[in-house]
Design an enzyme around this catalytic site. Structure first.
Site, PDB file in Angstrom:
ATOM      1  CE1 TYR A 141      -3.799   2.405   0.632  1.00 11.49           C
ATOM      2  CE2 TYR A 141      -2.283   3.414   2.190  1.00 11.49           C
ATOM      3  CZ  TYR A 141      -3.446   3.464   1.453  1.00 11.49           C
ATOM      4  OH  TYR A 141      -4.239   4.582   1.522  1.00 11.49           O
ATOM      5  CE  LYS A 173      -3.141   5.010  -1.814  1.00 12.24           C
ATOM      6  NZ  LYS A 173      -4.151   5.461  -2.774  1.00 12.24           N
TER       7      LYS A 173
END
Length: 108
Positions: A27, A31
């Site tokens: 994750y 990002k």
């Protein structure tokens, strides 16, 4: 957008763009990559008068956020307020631009 010499590209990142967390490698990496893409596009497209925004909010009250048992969901950001802030931020059309916006909860 290039033909019209006007445009807005809004990439929604996360506070995880700037700081990782345990068990969040994939994750956080995605990002961080989005932040890099936004920074590169900002530089690449500014002469075409296309503005690129990287919006990096903290945790937001969403279905995904509710699944995170390591954080207090009550402290998460209101998605409507985040959306209103984004709309406000991208409406400037003269010289002002915020290429990176980090949104966090104001706590006392």
């Amino acid at each position: 957008m290039k033909e019209k010499k006007w445009g807005r590209i809004i990439n929604i990142g996360s506070s995880s763009s700037y700081q990782g967390f345990s068990e969040g490698t994939i994750y956080c990496s995605s990002k961080h990559a989005l932040l890099g893409l936004s920074r590169s596009l900002f530089a690449e497209l500014k002469e075409s008068k296309i503005r690129v925004f990287s919006i990096s909010p903290g945790s937001i009250k969403t279905k995904m956020g509710k699944q995170d048992k390591k954080q207090n969901y009550k402290t998460f950001l209101d998605p409507k307020e985040v959306a209103e802030y984004i709309v406000y931020s991208i409406n400037f059309d003269k010289e002002l631009v915020s290429e990176e916006i980090r949104l966090n909860r104001f706590t006392m």
